[in-house]
Design a protein around this motif. Structure first.
Motif, PDB file in Angstrom:
ATOM      1  N   GLY A   1      -2.126  -2.446   9.039  1.00  0.00           N
ATOM      2  CA  GLY A   1      -1.835  -1.977   7.736  1.00  0.00           C
ATOM      3  C   GLY A   1      -1.599  -0.842   7.881  1.00  0.00           C
ATOM      4  N   ILE A   2      -0.375  -0.207   7.670  1.00  0.00           N
ATOM      5  CA  ILE A   2      -0.223   1.158   7.639  1.00  0.00           C
ATOM      6  C   ILE A   2      -0.545   1.901   6.332  1.00  0.00           C
ATOM      7  N   ASP A   3      -0.654   1.133   5.307  1.00  0.00           N
ATOM      8  CA  ASP A   3      -1.002   1.848   3.910  1.00  0.00           C
ATOM      9  C   ASP A   3      -2.797   2.142   4.088  1.00  0.00           C
ATOM     10  N   ARG A   4      -3.339   1.010   4.694  1.00  0.00           N
ATOM     11  CA  ARG A   4      -4.710   0.995   4.806  1.00  0.00           C
ATOM     12  C   ARG A   4      -5.147   2.210   5.744  1.00  0.00           C
ATOM     13  N   LEU A   5      -4.389   2.197   6.843  1.00  0.00           N
ATOM     14  CA  LEU A   5      -4.657   3.269   7.907  1.00  0.00           C
ATOM     15  C   LEU A   5      -4.759   4.665   7.537  1.00  0.00           C
ATOM     16  N   VAL A   6      -3.837   4.768   6.736  1.00  0.00           N
ATOM     17  CA  VAL A   6      -3.535   6.420   6.134  1.00  0.00           C
ATOM     18  C   VAL A   6      -4.696   6.369   5.132  1.00  0.00           C
TER      19      VAL A   6
ATOM     20  N   ARG B   1      -6.562  -5.548  -5.531  1.00  0.00           N
ATOM     21  CA  ARG B   1      -7.815  -4.603  -5.429  1.00  0.00           C
ATOM     22  C   ARG B   1      -7.697  -3.206  -4.874  1.00  0.00           C
ATOM     23  N   ALA B   2      -8.607  -2.735  -4.596  1.00  0.00           N
ATOM     24  CA  ALA B   2      -8.399  -1.059  -4.442  1.00  0.00           C
ATOM     25  C   ALA B   2      -7.546  -0.995  -3.133  1.00  0.00           C
ATOM     26  N   ASP B   3      -7.818  -2.066  -2.103  1.00  0.00           N
ATOM     27  CA  ASP B   3      -6.654  -1.797  -0.890  1.00  0.00           C
ATOM     28  C   ASP B   3      -5.946  -2.930  -0.733  1.00  0.00           C
ATOM     29  N   ARG B   4      -5.338  -3.361  -1.925  1.00  0.00           N
ATOM     30  CA  ARG B   4      -4.315  -4.178  -1.734  1.00  0.00           C
ATOM     31  C   ARG B   4      -2.914  -3.755  -2.807  1.00  0.00           C
ATOM     32  N   GLN B   5      -1.786  -4.192  -2.429  1.00  0.00           N
ATOM     33  CA  GLN B   5      -0.708  -3.810  -3.304  1.00  0.00           C
ATOM     34  C   GLN B   5       0.201  -5.111  -3.337  1.00  0.00           C
ATOM     35  N   PRO B   6       1.255  -5.518  -4.351  1.00  0.00           N
ATOM     36  CA  PRO B   6       2.025  -6.933  -3.908  1.00  0.00           C
ATOM     37  C   PRO B   6       3.146  -6.578  -2.773  1.00  0.00           C
ATOM     38  N   GLU B   7       3.416  -5.220  -2.740  1.00  0.00           N
ATOM     39  CA  GLU B   7       4.150  -4.940  -1.553  1.00  0.00           C
ATOM     40  C   GLU B   7       3.503  -3.696  -0.638  1.00  0.00           C
ATOM     41  N   PHE B   8       3.610  -4.028   0.760  1.00  0.00           N
ATOM     42  CA  PHE B   8       2.919  -3.163   1.461  1.00  0.00           C
ATOM     43  C   PHE B   8       3.545  -3.045   2.841  1.00  0.00           C
ATOM     44  N   THR B   9       2.997  -2.056   3.604  1.00  0.00           N
ATOM     45  CA  THR B   9       3.918  -1.929   4.889  1.00  0.00           C
ATOM     46  C   THR B   9       2.880  -1.992   5.994  1.00  0.00           C
ATOM     47  N   GLN B  10       3.329  -2.849   7.218  1.00  0.00           N
ATOM     48  CA  GLN B  10       2.462  -3.042   8.222  1.00  0.00           C
ATOM     49  C   GLN B  10       3.192  -2.894   9.477  1.00  0.00           C
ATOM     50  N   LEU B  11       2.637  -2.349  10.545  1.00  0.00           N
ATOM     51  CA  LEU B  11       3.126  -2.380  11.799  1.00  0.00           C
ATOM     52  C   LEU B  11       2.920  -3.817  12.401  1.00  0.00           C
ATOM     53  N   ASP B  12       4.326  -4.541  12.785  1.00  0.00           N
ATOM     54  CA  ASP B  12       4.197  -5.706  13.120  1.00  0.00           C
ATOM     55  C   ASP B  12       4.830  -5.632  14.793  1.00  0.00           C
ATOM     56  N   LEU B  13       3.877  -6.417  15.296  1.00  0.00           N
ATOM     57  CA  LEU B  13       3.945  -6.179  17.004  1.00  0.00           C
ATOM     58  C   LEU B  13       3.811  -7.591  17.517  1.00  0.00           C
ATOM     59  N   GLU B  14       4.486  -7.751  18.501  1.00  0.00           N
ATOM     60  CA  GLU B  14       4.330  -9.082  19.276  1.00  0.00           C
ATOM     61  C   GLU B  14       4.760  -8.782  20.860  1.00  0.00           C
ATOM     62  N   MET B  15       4.108  -9.384  21.683  1.00  0.00           N
ATOM     63  CA  MET B  15       4.357  -9.299  23.224  1.00  0.00           C
ATOM     64  C   MET B  15       4.363 -10.588  23.902  1.00  0.00           C
ATOM     65  N   SER B  16       4.965 -11.068  24.950  1.00  0.00           N
ATOM     66  CA  SER B  16       5.048 -12.102  25.572  1.00  0.00           C
ATOM     67  C   SER B  16       4.501 -11.963  26.786  1.00  0.00           C
ATOM     68  N   PHE B  17       3.942 -13.076  27.521  1.00  0.00           N
ATOM     69  CA  PHE B  17       3.237 -13.266  28.777  1.00  0.00           C
ATOM     70  C   PHE B  17       1.939 -12.549  28.776  1.00  0.00           C
TER      71      PHE B  17
ATOM     72  N   ASN C   1      -8.359   4.355  -3.137  1.00  0.00           N
ATOM     73  CA  ASN C   1      -7.204   3.385  -3.651  1.00  0.00           C
ATOM     74  C   ASN C   1      -6.014   3.585  -2.795  1.00  0.00           C
ATOM     75  N   ILE C   2      -5.432   2.353  -2.387  1.00  0.00           N
ATOM     76  CA  ILE C   2      -4.312   2.374  -1.768  1.00  0.00           C
ATOM     77  C   ILE C   2      -3.034   3.117  -2.408  1.00  0.00           C
ATOM     78  N   ARG C   3      -3.131   3.148  -3.816  1.00  0.00           N
ATOM     79  CA  ARG C   3      -1.988   3.682  -4.300  1.00  0.00           C
ATOM     80  C   ARG C   3      -1.719   5.079  -4.162  1.00  0.00           C
ATOM     81  N   GLU C   4      -2.982   5.653  -3.748  1.00  0.00           N
ATOM     82  CA  GLU C   4      -2.799   7.241  -3.753  1.00  0.00           C
ATOM     83  C   GLU C   4      -2.309   7.552  -2.222  1.00  0.00           C
TER      84      GLU C   4
END
Length: 621
Positions: A567-572, A238-254, A580-583
């Motif tokens: 999602g970094i692509d969507r944020l930009v 779709r306009a906001d999807r790609q087969p490969e994409f980049t995200q900020l992955d973040l995790e915290m304990s406690f 369109n996310i391709r841009e």
């Protein structure tokens, strides 16, 4: 090839450099041969400056001069190294639209480092580029990216990532890479699979997210992890999807949910506001995020991704019309359905054609039909022949108005908060089916009425999603987010008796109607995780085969933990108001995951088939 290294960048030259000799490296952005004068708008990554080239011999009266040396090869996008003197332009020829518009460089020597053949599209003309076929642009992406607009997009994207890293590094997060080839696990989409050559029939999978690895890092005691992660999902584009994409992955304990919300909101607001200021984006500063529960979002806006730049909350008139003479509404209410609607400000003046277009849209969105009521000032529509029915100071007209008593119409007007000149769009259906139509109609109204202000980025949190959803097709429960999401402690008692009642400790970030991030507090107890797997129809043997590693890990002092993945692509994409996310990606795929630049995916030769132990056979229909 030897060439002189630049002394200055094109975009940095100003009046203060007058009379200085400079060496520039870059590309001929635009070439203008005016006979007696030869100009080149010269570009590098920092900007554009005008070059003036000498002619070896001036032309005769009305004729052209001869080009010096290798000037015949100076065409658009040729790569050059030039040396010359900065001089002020004449007052009449200065260009206030260019940062370097007060000066030009008079060339003394140059070399064509690499000539350019005729271009497939006009890199120097943004207006013409709007009409260029997208597949052609991506096939020649190395040229497309030369456009200042595209380079600026990639520079902004890099700034976003740089600022994310700075924010998290300052807060003692550890950047850790997780594997790209791993095992196939359910995450809501199809996996991309990689054959394992050593044992034919076995496969790696590319990660849909680093979900399990980041949870295992919490078990490992890392406590604060992040990664700019590449993820892969084999799903419809779709306009906001790609087969490969980049995200900020973040995790915290406690942490509890509020800890993740607070840090994530601070991160997104700080990064966005800094980028808005640094790049001069036409956007208002990001305000604190609104908060809505999943149930509130669905009830007020019809979806869990509401655009909060405008109001027009949905309304429910089921109780007001259940005894009416309009059979469609009465029958729907008797069967447990609802009659809900959305207000179209100023819509009473729409033509029949316009209203017909809205009804067609509603049917495309899944509606069986759409009813309308037009509201006017009673003083302007009181004549009996007008077709309006008086309703508490206002008058209501429409093909269905005759089926309602004045008191019922007055109740409808009050419930909808309609004002004179409004049009009410009404849908009778089951709750979720009707909402699916109304939220789309609401967005359409927002567009038509100019209510979706492009200067505003309205972020909000959506909280308290259902843990599981019933899948009618398979007659099983499926996870609302993913199977590692923790149920709220107080709802865990419903796991056997009423699973649909369980709320999850999960949360989404939504901006202007687009999901920007999703996260949750995770399950950290092996017994609870096994219980959730069982609820999802995963038997004990399959649990061990697919998830034995994480179930065992949770038995070694796993801490409570949670995280989020913007999602970094969507944020930009949102920051730059791109549709369109391709841009906002350097080398994207087009429809069906095709890469026209590399002509991928491609076939492999017979030796590779044999080496992998694979054979091609027709896919099942």
């Amino acid at each position: 090839m030897s060439f002189l290294q630049r002394t200055h960048a094109c975009g940095d030259l100003r009046a203060a450099h007058e009379s200085q000799t400079v060496i520039l490296n870059g590309w001929a952005h635009r070439v203008r041969d005016l006979g007696g004068l030869f100009f080149v708008d010269f570009r590098d990554r920092t900007g554009i400056v005008q070059l003036v080239f000498p002619l070896s011999r001036p032309g005769g009266e009305g004729g052209r001069g001869e080009r010096a040396g290798d000037m015949a090869n100076i065409r658009s996008e040729a790569c050059l190294s030039v040396s010359g003197t900065v001089r002020m332009r004449n007052e009449s020829t200065r260009n206030p639209k260019m940062a370097t518009g007060d000066i030009e460089v008079e060339i003394e020597s140059f070399s064509v480092l690499s000539p350019a053949k005729i271009l497939p599209f006009p890199v120097s003309d943004e207006d013409q580029m709007l009409g260029v076929n997208e597949e052609l642009r991506i096939k020649h992406r190395y040229l497309d990216i030369r456009r200042p607009k595209m380079y600026r997009t990639l520079a902004l994207r890099a700034a976003v990532i740089r600022k994310i890293r700075a924010f998290l590094d300052e807060r003692d997060f550890l950047e850790i890479e997780t594997p790209i080839i791993t095992r196939s696990t359910p995450e809501g989409a199809r996996d991309y699979l990689v054959p394992y050559r050593i044992e034919p029939g076995k496969f790696y999978a590319l990660p849909q997210s680093p979900q399990q690895y980041k949870q295992l890092l919490m078990v490992a005691g890392c406590e604060r992890y992040y990664q700019i992660a590449k993820c892969f999902r084999d799903e419809s584009q779709r306009a906001d999807r790609q087969p490969e994409f980049t995200q900020l992955d973040l995790e915290m304990s406690f942490v509890h949910q509020e800890d993740v919300l607070s840090l994530s909101e601070d991160l997104l607001r700080q990064v966005c506001n800094e980028v808005i200021a640094e790049f001069g984006l036409p956007l208002d500063p990001i305000e604190p995020f609104a908060r809505l529960s999943y149930d509130e979002a669905i009830h007020l806006y019809g979806c869990d991704k509401p655009d909060l730049r405008f109001g027009l909350q949905l309304f429910d008139i089921t109780d007001e019309v259940r005894e009416s003479e309009f059979s469609v509404f009465r029958t729907t209410a008797e069967k447990g359905g609802l009659i809900r609607g959305v207000r179209y400000p100023g819509g009473s003046g729409l033509s029949r054609k316009d209203i017909g277009e809205l009804e067609t849209l509603a049917k495309e969105f899944g509606a069986k039909g759409m009813a309308t009521l037009s509201v006017e000032d009673s003083g302007e529509a009181t004549a009996p022949e007008s077709g309006y029915v008086s309703a508490g100071g206002l008058s209501v007209k429409g093909s269905i108005a005759k089926f309602f008593k004045p008191a019922e119409l007055e109740a409808i007007v009050k419930k909808s908060r309609a004002e004179a000149g409004d049009l009410l769009l009404l849908i009778a259906d089951e709750y979720m089916a009707g909402n699916n139509v109304l939220f789309r109609l609401r967005n359409e109204i927002g567009d038509r009425c100019g209510l979706r202000d492009k200067r505003k980025l309205n972020f909000c949190w959506i909280l308290d999603f259902p843990l599981v959803e019933w899948d009618e097709a398979t007659q099983t429960w499926s996870p609302s987010h993913h199977p590692f999401t923790a149920p709220k402690d107080e709802d865990l008692l419903y796991i056997d008796s009423d699973p649909g009642r369980i709320r999850a400790d999960c949360y989404d970030v939504v901006c202007n109607g687009t999901e920007m991030a999703s996260g949750s507090i995770r399950i950290h107890r092996s017994d609870v995780q096994a219980k959730i797997f069982t609820l999802l129809g995963i038997d004990p043997a399959t649990q061990q085969e697919r998830f034995g590693h994480i179930l065992e890990a949770f038995q070694y002092g796993a801490p409570p933990h949670g995280g989020i993945a913007p999602g970094i692509d969507r944020l930009v994409m949102v920051l730059l108001d791109e549709e369109n996310i391709r841009e906002v990606m350097a080398f994207p795929k087009i429809g069906q995951g095709y890469d026209p630049l590399m002509d991928a995916p491609s076939t492999i030769d017979e030796a590779q088939w044999a080496e992998l132990g694979l054979a091609l056979r027709p896919a099942k229909p």
